[in-house]
Design a protein around this motif. Sequence first.
Motif, short mmCIF file in Angstrom:
data_model
loop_
_atom_site.label_atom_id
_atom_site.label_comp_id
_atom_site.label_asym_id
_atom_site.label_seq_id
_atom_site.Cartn_x
_atom_site.Cartn_y
_atom_site.Cartn_z
N GLY A 105 46.68 32.98 99.29
CA GLY A 105 45.30 33.22 99.69
C GLY A 105 45.09 34.45 100.55
O GLY A 105 44.14 34.50 101.33
N TYR A 106 45.97 35.46 100.43
CA TYR A 106 45.77 36.69 101.19
C TYR A 106 46.34 37.87 100.42
O TYR A 106 47.04 37.71 99.41
N SER A 107 46.00 39.08 100.90
CA SER A 107 46.53 40.31 100.32
C SER A 107 47.09 41.18 101.44
O SER A 107 46.59 41.15 102.57
N LEU A 108 48.11 41.95 101.09
CA LEU A 108 48.73 42.87 102.02
C LEU A 108 48.46 44.29 101.54
O LEU A 108 48.52 44.57 100.34
N GLU A 109 48.16 45.17 102.48
CA GLU A 109 47.83 46.55 102.15
C GLU A 109 48.71 47.49 102.96
O GLU A 109 48.85 47.34 104.17
N VAL A 110 49.29 48.47 102.26
CA VAL A 110 50.10 49.50 102.90
C VAL A 110 49.45 50.84 102.62
O VAL A 110 49.22 51.20 101.45
N VAL A 111 49.12 51.60 103.66
CA VAL A 111 48.46 52.89 103.50
C VAL A 111 49.22 53.93 104.31
O VAL A 111 49.43 53.77 105.51
N GLY A 112 49.61 55.01 103.64
CA GLY A 112 50.33 56.08 104.32
C GLY A 112 51.64 56.38 103.61
O GLY A 112 51.87 55.92 102.49
N PRO A 113 52.49 57.19 104.26
CA PRO A 113 52.36 57.68 105.64
C PRO A 113 51.39 58.87 105.74
O PRO A 113 51.16 59.58 104.77
#
Length: 275
Positions: A105-113
């Motif tokens: 029931g969730y999402s993970l977000e990675v932005v970068g570097p």
Amino acid sequence: ESARTGHIACKLTWKNGVATALDVRGPDHEDIRIHVRAYVLAAGPIETARLLLASGLGQLAPNLGHGLTRHPYVNHLLIEPHAVPPRANPDELLDGALIPFPEEGYSLEVVGPTPLGDPLQTELHKHGIALDSAVPHRVTYVNAMCETDADTRSQVAVTPRDRDSLGRPLPSIRLSATIRDKNRVNRMKESCTAMAEMIAAPGANFFILQDADLDRQLFHEAGTCAMGNDSGAVCNEWGRLRTLENVWIADASVFPSPGDRHPTLTVLAHAIRAA
């Protein structure tokens, strides 16, 4: 006339299942009564619920204002003592990845570097983190977001004795969290930590910038006028009030849950559908 700046919708007048007028009050407290064929409310889950409750519709729709849902989120920073890798195309959008965990029931977000800029350095100083200015640093954002359960204890109500400057009853917001909500938030933080450990370079710092506060955090709210096929739903599947045949809601109030991630496009799609 009603579209002039500063005019606020205060109350719907209704009779025999039909809205007959909308009372609007101006900044100088002048009152206007609008008579039209149909009314579409799009003031957001809190203000739309307040308007309907202030109009006395809670007696006809017991679930009005109940089931307030939102998006708890956690923001983490991964700071590494390295320069940002060169881009093949400097005009490309910032690199990132979205990783859903539908069963959880969730999402993970990675932005970068991305380069560590001055505003973020100022924020780091607030957290007691001082970095060597002689060494280039890069930052990667590791975030997670979930939706809360449609808990009837979370709700928007009105307090008739407490009124704003226009004489409208003030909204009262109650937030509640289920055990599953709390478990989701814990799993989100565990996933963020695990992701950071997998991608971090030697010498990295990883810390939480924004923790989820289930008792206070209200973000991407929805659900106070939930739509559905059952008779207990405040709105039908098109967003029309079950109690008033000529009133529609075109905002996130009608969502039984906020869904995954940012709801803007879904709100727009529903507004077009309702129109």
